[in-house]
Design a protein around this motif. Structure first.
Motif, short mmCIF file in Angstrom:
data_model
loop_
_atom_site.label_atom_id
_atom_site.label_comp_id
_atom_site.label_asym_id
_atom_site.label_seq_id
_atom_site.Cartn_x
_atom_site.Cartn_y
_atom_site.Cartn_z
N GLY B 304 12.16 14.30 8.38
CA GLY B 304 10.86 13.77 9.10
C GLY B 304 10.56 12.44 8.88
N VAL B 305 10.79 12.02 7.47
CA VAL B 305 10.26 10.65 7.12
C VAL B 305 11.63 9.88 7.75
CG1 VAL B 305 8.69 10.82 5.44
CG2 VAL B 305 11.04 10.89 4.80
N PHE B 306 12.82 10.38 7.38
CA PHE B 306 13.89 9.41 8.02
C PHE B 306 13.79 9.22 9.49
CE2 PHE B 306 18.07 9.88 10.19
CZ PHE B 306 18.64 8.90 9.63
N LEU B 307 13.13 10.14 10.12
CA LEU B 307 13.16 9.99 11.64
C LEU B 307 11.99 8.70 12.00
CD1 LEU B 307 13.94 10.63 14.57
CD2 LEU B 307 12.13 12.35 14.42
N VAL B 308 10.92 9.12 11.22
CA VAL B 308 9.89 8.08 11.31
C VAL B 308 10.31 6.82 11.10
CG1 VAL B 308 7.42 7.45 10.68
CG2 VAL B 308 8.16 9.97 11.07
N VAL B 309 10.86 6.59 9.82
CA VAL B 309 11.11 5.21 9.28
C VAL B 309 12.24 4.55 10.31
CG1 VAL B 309 12.51 3.92 7.73
CG2 VAL B 309 10.76 5.73 7.02
N LYS B 310 13.09 5.51 11.06
CA LYS B 310 14.08 5.14 11.81
C LYS B 310 13.33 4.47 13.09
CE LYS B 310 18.64 5.45 10.85
NZ LYS B 310 19.64 4.78 11.07
N LEU B 311 12.30 4.76 13.41
CA LEU B 311 11.40 4.66 14.75
C LEU B 311 10.48 3.37 14.34
CD1 LEU B 311 10.31 8.15 15.91
CD2 LEU B 311 12.08 6.51 16.79
N VAL B 312 10.69 2.93 13.21
CA VAL B 312 9.49 1.77 12.80
C VAL B 312 9.92 0.74 13.86
CG1 VAL B 312 9.61 0.00 11.37
CG2 VAL B 312 9.53 2.09 10.43
N PRO B 313 11.14 0.37 14.42
CA PRO B 313 11.18 -0.91 15.30
C PRO B 313 10.17 -0.75 16.61
CG PRO B 313 13.05 -0.23 14.94
CD PRO B 313 12.33 0.53 13.99
N LEU B 357 4.95 11.88 0.83
CA LEU B 357 5.71 11.75 2.15
C LEU B 357 4.72 10.93 3.04
CD1 LEU B 357 7.40 15.11 2.58
CD2 LEU B 357 8.42 12.95 2.33
N GLY B 358 3.24 11.15 2.72
CA GLY B 358 2.47 10.59 3.40
C GLY B 358 2.53 8.82 3.16
N LEU B 359 2.61 8.90 1.92
CA LEU B 359 2.63 7.28 1.62
C LEU B 359 3.93 6.71 2.17
CD1 LEU B 359 1.78 5.36 -0.25
CD2 LEU B 359 2.96 6.02 -2.12
N ILE B 360 5.03 7.38 2.53
CA ILE B 360 6.18 6.59 3.12
C ILE B 360 5.76 6.42 4.54
CG2 ILE B 360 8.38 7.40 3.89
CD1 ILE B 360 8.95 9.05 1.37
N ILE B 361 5.27 7.51 5.01
CA ILE B 361 4.75 7.22 6.43
C ILE B 361 3.82 6.21 6.69
CG2 ILE B 361 3.49 8.37 8.36
CD1 ILE B 361 4.90 10.92 7.67
N ALA B 362 2.80 6.23 5.89
CA ALA B 362 1.80 4.96 5.71
C ALA B 362 2.66 3.76 5.80
CB ALA B 362 0.67 5.33 4.68
N SER B 363 3.67 3.73 4.94
CA SER B 363 4.19 2.33 4.62
C SER B 363 5.00 2.01 5.88
CB SER B 363 5.26 2.51 3.54
OG SER B 363 4.64 2.69 2.17
N ALA B 364 5.70 3.18 6.32
CA ALA B 364 6.54 2.99 7.77
C ALA B 364 5.48 2.24 8.90
CB ALA B 364 6.90 4.16 8.20
N GLY B 365 4.45 2.88 8.84
CA GLY B 365 3.30 2.69 9.92
C GLY B 365 2.75 1.21 9.60
N ILE B 366 2.78 0.58 8.56
CA ILE B 366 2.29 -0.61 8.24
C ILE B 366 3.33 -1.62 8.91
CG2 ILE B 366 1.90 -2.51 6.68
CD1 ILE B 366 0.84 -0.09 4.89
N GLY B 367 4.65 -1.36 8.81
CA GLY B 367 5.73 -2.00 9.61
C GLY B 367 5.88 -3.26 9.35
#
Lengths: 358, 639, 117, 156, 289, 132
Positions: B304-313, B357-367
């Motif tokens: 899940g987080v892999f996908l979210v991080v990949k979508l960062v751009p 994982l929430g933290l990872i997603i938050a970090s990805a969200g900050i971008g």
């Protein structure tokens, strides 16, 4: 899994060796088992080897804090057996001694209580004032703590004019000081945070649990042995019972502070009415019969039962001390309080374990 | 050659899974060792091969496409059959919806000419995690499962190892696939594997929880497939990297693809068990510990987080990104708070996983580049630490027969090595100089530009400290009630020690890892790399510095001082202070009670059930997280 | 008036009657003050003392040797301490104590047994 | 000299009537202020130097006293305060009283009186300090007191 | 690392415990005077430590002293990092290691009092840690970096923009110094239901280590207050001293409260005022000149 | 704010402490400090021994000694009041702290018939205090 903690016998918060086994769940006490016997000396057996005059000294050493009143009550009990009338001056002296004891005991308790909730400077403040009371007691009776002022038949020490002035002056100094600490106990935010609503006993519960003294009066029961008509000469001194309605630790504190004022008033009245005359009558013969005497100690009502059989030794001496009556109420008050409140609730009955176990 | 390695990475696990089925139980140990060694070799080989894109064109493509098609049909049929068999109507309903979507895709969505596998640094990291940590877990399982089955009178190890190995293969495919259709296939395969593994015990609880996992992941899968359909039909994007290329860093383009991206993210959230979906991961605790370890650290949730991080751009810097950041940090604080009231070690770990994982997603969200770097590093370090912690919990459970934190009190006396490793795992989760805290630090520094996120992170990190500190103190305390029987099997202790060592080594070489893997990856994703330097044992960014070397030195110093002073000052051992009423004969923690008999004193930790109780907070968490997701979607649609 | 000398004492012959009388006191709103135990002709004499409005009421009961008196702690909880005390000091056994210290309220296994008996 | 400047006391009440106890506590209060000499009433024996014992020892207390004594790290000094602690005092032949503290653990200094005045207790503490110094210099260790004989630790 | 840095480090290593010792002595002296007593000599804490070091090393568990050594070295490290103007967020994390080491040390002894005390201290972490990190955040917002260099080099004091965080930090200081009303996990001298809380089983050299670490901690914590007016070191030091004195006075006029109350206070009042302050910094966008 | 006033009052005033070893307050004259025995008139009647509640006094007629165990005495003054010859008095100076060796004070009694001719001073004034 509950927490099981030994609390005592050697514990810095408890000045006396009593042990509580506390069962705590989520920081709330769910079970308590007191363990007594650390101060049991067996004084009730001791009368076999000591005569009734010497027993006075033993009774005084039942407890070092209420010692004066223990001695006086024992004397009164034996006087009852002999059926002798104590000279009036001796009675007044006894009242003065008892009330001074009460002041010192209550100040001591206030200090220890403050220590129980971690208020070190208030503790020192109370004990500082107590030293003044001890000074007059020392000049009156010759000792700071264990006074040996009473004896069977009257008093062993008299008050001189100078000593009376000293007492009055000390009381005048003391009253504003007590007012100062009363302000802290009654108004300080953190103190109220700790005391209000803690260890609540309703009026009915306190009555039925057989509690005595400020524990009883803190719940709104105006029961005080000093009110009864034949207890020394309190009836002439305009005694008023101090009562608080709250039924919690806060209420009991207020009762004790009020009793300090009441005691100051009583001493002043007693001194103003102090008659001249003998301080003791001679006691002849040996006691016979049985008698029950009740008296109001700082901690509550003490009951002395004496039985004489015509020899110099008493046959039976039984002391029901106030703490003995108050300890069962701990079993009712402790469950449901926080661990941090355990010392406060234990101290709120003003436990005197050496009284309890003799 | 990279193509070969890639193929091997998918084929070898499947081969091993077949071997596990074919060979008898007595050989599992050797198989697992072999799998571990081959897994390590292959993944290291992939890293050595470097990055690249593997294109699969005609003529092979048609064959592969057919396999994919058949597998997808099989998956859907399996789901329908299983849910019908156990009369689980919600799952059946979701399965039908999936089937309908599949049919729609099959008919309406234009096909692609070729598929591609994209091996970038992030994939390398994921491959390393999956194949090293994952195979270590399988190795651990060979030492674990016999006793586990003995207790529960089960004999399903063949299915167990088959699924576990297959899972790794699916994960390998998932992290390498670039074509969205393939990604979706692997995605559903992991869902299916997790269902089989969670309901491994085949009792009612296991099956219920398996179905819950299946259902929630199907919800995620549906969101994912809708997103894929949208992308394919509206924007003609069929690869993951294509989304990034399409959106670029252009705000307008981002806004146009926001809705499908948001849907893909929701798929990721479901897989990563974020807040409204968290119950499946907690339910997964009924499965044997290796399964939990696998799901939590190296495979399932990482997808899940892999996908979210990949979508960062596709959302970096946009309002969707902010919404995702707030959502992730909210999950972080909420699950940290939930962990506070738990005394079941596995549940604590589960909440901790969700929080991280929430933290990872938050970090990805900050971008920002720094934040994305933090997200990728956190995936790595978290996987290692969490795998170690789960395996330790499993081993502790076998040693003392309980997974209640309170029962672990005094474990250090009975199983020193195990306790030390568990303590290392916990310390690495919350204290410097270890990797997880480093990444937490990076993400906090990165998040400091977003007020809501940073406040959530601050609260969450304080809560994290609390629940780990409780556990840490408990296992290190010095009294033990339980009957502890440490089994020292090499199959169990080797993976534990290996992971422990990995934590220390990765933490020491954090800067090399950063330089080799993360920096290029962030450049790929965001076109810029964070300004981080690693001089003088410090991890220095524009706004701060993390002096990990100094802390390692000081830690070593403390050990030295301790050893030097240990025998000074006339050492003596004495009994506990029990207010004087000790019993010196039987147990030093006993005291004499009022009845003149002896009793054991014991202390439990504070769990704050009344404030942070599960029932209260969960409802609140559901409400707020659903609102946040709706906001994210609404932002995506452009309302 | 305070009853200083033990008078107006009610002598009761059997334990159930004592229990009944004590229950009567409780319902009349009396407080339990204490109980006094005396040695008397091989057995023990128990004097229960109750109080209401500063008046004492007494009950006297003779415990025959070997008899096990009933505990009052079910009626008045505060009776449990004094009854445990007499278990220690006189070697009596009270039945139905709320908390039974089994003779270890004051005394330990190594201290003198039943010193007052 | 370091020991003499910072004596931390632990107060153990074994069977005392409270008289001595409150005088020990009174030593710490503003009027006498034992903290001038660095005296702290520390709660736990692990940090104490001087053990202030009040009261005649009874059978239930014997083990408590021994345990606390054993838990104080060396060098340590025992100070018996009051007539009861010194010799058993007025209670010396009560049935539940073992006698003075020296019947159970080695005592280094005694304070007479019933109850001793705080000044006398301060004198006792000062006397204990020099003993403490000597013990440190001579490296005299308190022997571990065994739980034995009539004071068996358990009845189980 | 040049010679000056090494000199400074050595100076801190030697100077901080001396200052801390004197501060502790002043605390005891002032407390005594507030209570109407004469009090111990100023160097009493030094005598105490010296005495503790001359006693036997009595332990219940051989590893218990390891944790206090970790506590000591990490306190020293965080102080050094403060002096060398490192990343403030990092300093807080390092400081957390120290606090946790003491907690684990208390837990590791296994004594029921120590364990209850440690549990309460964990709750203390829960209440002060967010405030500390928000303080770090305020520094970041004001200077654009977590490094303390900017704060220490700035020409205007930080207190102007962070008055609410300053108030919160005073309470944090109170919690960390374990002074009344927050002395529920151990108590320095007042008697307590937990005997000596976390440190119940520590005696002799182990306890001496804790005391020495406390000396460093005093300096470190007042150093955090100093940062509020770092532009003028004299005022900064004065601010630290005033905060310290204030806490001594508060210690003497309050009763001990529950950790529950503290948690409530910190998560409602302290956190809210800190967040309000942070929000102000965000909205206004002020920068420390 | 009651407590604040109190503590600030304390700090503004001189401390209440009496610096004991350096600054000794004279004992009150009423204080019962220690028993002083004057052997001059003693007739070895043993009444004090009988009256003494803690059995601190031992009178041995054969050895003609009067012994007081200072560490057991409780200052009750029974012996003072009970002595028919007023040999025992109470002083307002307290007994000194010391080690156990010093606790027994033996006073040889001058042999004399019925309170006559107080014999020459073979004895010193008895002291409960240790002679160091």
């Amino acid at each position: 899994m509950t927490t099981v903690i030994p609390f005592g016998p050697q514990h810095p918060v408890l000045p006396e060796p009593v042990s509580l086994k506390l069962e705590i769940d989520n920081d709330v006490v769910v079970g308590v088992l007191p363990s007594l016997g650390y101060v049991h000396r067996g004084l009730e057996k001791f009368i076999d080897t000591k005569d009734f005059n010497q027993t006075m000294y033993i009774c005084e050493r039942i407890c070092g804090i209420c010692s004066g009143i223990h001695g006086i009550t024992y004397s009164r009990a034996v006087e009852k057996l002999f059926d002798i009338e104590v000279p009036e001056r001796a009675q007044y002296l006894r009242v003065i001694n008892s009330e001074l004891c009460r002041i010192h005991s209550h100040l001591l308790w206030l200090g220890l209580f403050a220590d129980g909730f971690g208020f070190e400077s208030l503790f020192y403040e109370c004990w500082k004032y107590r030293e003044d009371v001890l000074d007059v007691l020392e000049r009156f009776t010759g000792n700071r703590v264990i006074h040996s002022m009473s004896k069977v038949g009257g008093a062993s020490r008299d008050l001189t004019k100078e000593q009376i002035d000293q007492i009055l002056k000390t009381l005048d100094d003391l009253e504003p000081k007590v007012k100062n600490i009363e302000k802290v106990f009654v108004n300080n935010y953190t103190v109220k945070k700790r005391l209000v609503g803690l260890g609540v006993m309703s009026k009915q519960l306190a009555y039925e649990a057989g509690t005595a003294g400020p524990t009883l009066r803190g719940s709104g029961n105006a029961i005080d042995v000093r009110n009864t008509s034949d207890y020394d000469i309190y009836k002439d001194l305009g005694f008023k019972t101090a009562v608080a309605k709250e039924g919690d630790c806060y209420g009991r504190t207020k009762v004790r502070i009020d009793e300090i004022y009441e005691a100051i008033k009583l001493i002043r009245n007693a001194i103003s009415k102090l008659p001249e005359g003998e301080i003791a009558t001679r006691v002849k013969g040996f006691p016979t019969g049985e008698a029950i005497i009740r008296a109001e100690q700082p901690r509550g009502e003490v009951v002395y039962y004496v039985k004489g059989n015509g020899t110099k030794n008493l046959e039976r001496l039984k002391v029901r001390t106030p703490t003995f009556a108050n300890i069962p109420s701990l079993l009712l008050m402790l469950p449901g309080v926080k661990l941090a409140d355990v010392p406060i609730v234990v101290l709120t009955i003003d436990p005197c374990i050496s009284c309890t176990e003799r | 050659m990279i193509e070969n390695t890639v193929m091997l990475l998918i084929i070898v696990p499947i081969l091993f899974s077949l071997l596990f089925v074919a060979l008898p139980k007595s050989l599992y140990k050797y198989l697992a060792w072999a799998f571990f060694i081959i897994g390590v070799a292959l993944s290291v080989n992939l890293v050595l091969d470097g990055t690249g894109v593997v294109q699969i064109g005609e003529p092979n493509f048609a064959m592969f496409e057919n396999i994919v098609l058949i597998l997808e049909v099989l998956i859907i049929l399996f789901i329908l059959a299983v849910s019908a068999k156990y009369k689980n109507w919600p799952t059946l309903g979701l399965g039908i919806v999936s089937a309908a979507l599949f049919a729609y895709t099959f008919t309406n969505v234009p096909g692609v000419e070729g598929a591609s596998l994209n091996i970038d640094q992030f994939s390398q990291i994921m491959i390393l995690i999956v194949n090293i940590v994952g195979t270590a877990i399988i190795l651990f399982a060979t030492g674990y499962m016999d006793e586990y089955e003995e207790h529960r009178h089960l004999n399903r190890q063949k299915i167990f190892y088959f699924t576990m190995s297959f899972f790794l293969g699916a994960m390998n495919g998932l992290v390498m696939a670039d074509t969205l259709g393939w990604l979706f296939l692997f995605w559903e395969l992991t869902t299916l594997c997790s269902f089989v593994l969670i309901s491994y015990n085949m009792d009612e609880e296991g099956i219920n929880n398996g179905f819950r996992a299946l259902a929630l992941n199907l919800v995620g899968g549906i969101a994912l497939s809708i997103g894929i359909i949208l992308l394919a039909t509206k924007y003609e994007i069929s690869t993951l990297s294509g989304i990034g290329t399409y959106a670029g860093t252009d705000a307008a383009a981002m806004a146009t693809v926001a809705l499908p991206v948001a849907l893909l993210c929701i798929g990721g959230f479901a897989k990563s068990a974020q807040m409204p979906f968290q119950s499946w991961l907690l339910g997964a605790m009924v499965a044997p510990t290796p399964v939990s370890a696998l799901l939590h650290s190296s495979t399932m949730v990482n997808a899940g987080v892999f996908l979210v991080v990949k979508l960062v751009p596709a959302f970096a810097g946009s309002s969707l990104g902010t919404a995702i950041a707030v959502y992730g940090s909210f999950t972080f604080v909420m699950c940290s708070a939930l962990a506070l009231s738990q005394r079941n070690a596995k549940r604590v770990l589960a909440y901790s996983t969700i929080a991280n994982l929430g933290l990872i997603i938050a970090s990805a969200g900050i971008g920002t580049p720094l934040a994305v770097a933090a997200a990728i590093m956190l995936i790595l370090f978290h996987a290692i630490s969490k795998a170690l912690l789960f395996l330790c919990t499993g081993e502790i459970e076998h040693t003392i027969g309980s997974r209640d934190i309170e029962d672990m009190s005094g474990l250090i006396n009975k199983a020193p090595l195990l306790t030390t490793l568990a303590a290392l795992g916990m310390v690495s989760m919350l204290l410097p100089p270890f990797g997880v805290l480093l990444t937490k630090w990076v993400s906090m520094e990165a998040a400091s530009s977003n007020p809501v996120v940073i406040v959530f992170l601050v609260l969450g990190s304080a809560l994290t400290t609390v629940y780990y500190a409780k556990w840490l103190g408990t296992i290190l305390s010095s009294s033990m009630d339980k009957n502890a029987v440490p089994h020292k099997k090499p199959e169990t202790y080797f993976p534990l020690s290996f992971l422990g060592l990995a934590i220390v080594v990765t933490s020491i070489f954090v800067f090399s890892i950063y330089n080799y893997f993360i920096k290029p990856q962030v450049e790929i994703l965001l076109k810029t790399a964070p300004v981080i330097s690693g001089q003088a044992g410090q991890f220095t960014s524009e706004i701060g510095a993390f002096a990990y070397a100094a802390i390692f030195v000081v830690l070593a110093l403390a050990v030295l001082i301790y050893l030097a002073t240990k025998n000074m000052f006339t050492p003596r051992t004495s009994s506990y202070y029990m207010c004087g009423e000790n019993n010196l004969e039987k147990d030093r923690l006993m005291f004499r009670n009022g009845l003149c008999s002896y009793e054991k004193s014991s202390v439990s930790n504070i769990y704050l059930q009344n404030t942070f109780g599960e029932s209260k907070l969960t409802t609140l968490g559901y409400a707020i997280s659903i609102i946040l997701i709706v906001i994210a979607l609404a932002g995506g649609v452009g309302l | 008036m305070l009853d200083n000398v033990i008078q107006n004492i009610t002598e009761i012959k059997s334990m159930p009657e004592v229990l009944k009388a004590v229950e009567g006191f409780k319902s009349d709103g009396y407080r339990y003050v204490t109980m006094i135990c005396l040695k008397a002709n091989e057995g023990h004499e128990l004097i229960y003392i109750f109080e209401k409005d500063n008046k004492l009421k007494n009950l006297r009961y003779f415990v025959k040797p070997g008899e096990k008196p009933k505990s009052m702690s079910g009626i008045y909880l505060c009776a449990l301490l004094i009854e445990n005390e007499y278990q220690d000091l006189f070697g009596l056994t009270f039945e139905g104590l709320a908390i039974d210290y089994k003779g270890h309220l004051y005394l330990t296994p190594n201290s003198p047994k039943t010193p007052l008996a | 000299m370091s020991l003499a400047k910072s004596p931390w006391i632990i107060h153990v009440n074994v069977n005392s009537c409270n008289g001595c106890d409150i005088e020990v506590v009174a030593c710490l209060t503003p009027l006498y202020d034992a903290e001038r000499f660095g005296v702290l009433n520390i709660g736990t024996p692990k940090q104490a130097d001087i053990m202030v014992v009040t009261g005649s020892v009874n059978y239930k207390n014997v083990n408590v006293l021994k345990n606390i004594y054993n838990q104080i790290p060396d060098p340590k000094v025992v100070l018996a305060v009051g007539a009861c602690a010194s010799t058993g005092g007025i209670f010396h032949d009560c049935y539940n009283v073992v006698g003075g503290v020296d019947q159970v653990i080695p005592v280094d200094a005694y304070v007479p009186g019933c109850c001793p005045r705080p000044e006398a207790i301060l004198d006792g503490v000062v006397a204990a300090l020099s003993i403490l110094e000597n013990k440190k210099k001579g490296n005299i260790k308190g022997k571990e007191v065994k739980l034995k004989g009539k004071e068996v630790p358990s009845n189980a | 690392m040049n010679t000056n840095d090494i000199l400074l480090a050595v100076l801190v290593l030697i100077g901080a415990p001396i200052i801390g010792c004197i501060a502790s002595g002043i605390d005891r002296k002032i407390t005594a005077r507030l209570q109407g007593r004469v009090g111990p000599p100023l160097l009493q804490p030094y005598y105490d430590v010296k005495k503790l070091l001359s006693k036997d090393n009595m332990v219940v568990n051989p590893t218990q002293n390891f944790y206090v050594i970790v506590y000591l070295v990490f306190i020293v490290l965080s102080l050094l990092m403060l002096v060398f103007k490192q990343d403030f967020l990092m300093i807080i994390f390092v400081y957390t290691v120290a606090s946790l080491a003491l907690i684990v040390g208390g837990m590791s002894t296994g004594s029921p009092y120590a364990r209850v005390g440690s549990s309460r201290e964990i709750m203390a972490i829960l209440s002060y840690e967010p405030v500390l990190i928000l303080y770090a955040l305020a520094i970041y917002l004001l200077t654009g970096t977590f490094k303390l260099t900017a704060v220490l080099d700035a020409s205007s004091p930080m207190l102007m923009y962070t008055p609410l965080i300053f108030i919160a930090m005073i309470v944090v200081l109170n919690i960390k110094l374990k002074k009344s009303p927050f002395d529920y996990s151990t108590s320095h001298h007042g008697h307590q239901e937990l005997v000596k809380g976390m440190t119940t089983e520590y005696g002799g050299p182990g306890f001496a280590t804790i005391e020495i670490a406390h000396f460093y901690e005093y300096v470190f914590l007042t150093g955090l207050i100093f940062l509020f007016w770092a532009s003028n070191p004299i005022i900064g030091v004065l601010l630290g001293i005033i905060a310290y004195l204030l806490i001594i006075v508060i210690d003497n006029i309050t009763a001990r409260v529950y950790w529950q109350w503290m948690l409530k206070l910190s998560w409602s009042v302290l956190l809210i005022i800190s967040i309000v302050n942070i929000a102000f910094l965000y909205v206004s966008g002020v920068q420390l000149a | 704010m009651g407590m604040l006033n109190l503590v600030l009052g304390n700090i503004s005033r001189k401390p209440a402490t009496r610096l004991y070893p350096f600054e000794v307050r004279a004992p009150f004259k009423e204080f019962k400090g220690r028993i002083v025995f004057n052997p001059d008139n003693c007739i070895l009647c043993g009444l004090c021994q009988k009256k003494c509640p803690p059995d601190a006094i031992t009178v041995i007629k054969a050895d003609k000694t009067w012994e007081l165990n200072v560490f057991r005495c409780i200052m009750c003054t029974e012996c003072v009041n009970g002595c028919p010859k007023d040999c025992i008095s109470i002083s307002n100076e307290r007994a000194k702290t010391g080690a156990k060796e010093f606790i027994k004070v033996a006073v040889p009694i001058v042999d004399k018939p019925k309170a006559e001719t107080p014999k020459a001073d073979t004895t010193k004034a008895p002291k409960a205090a240790p002679s160091k």
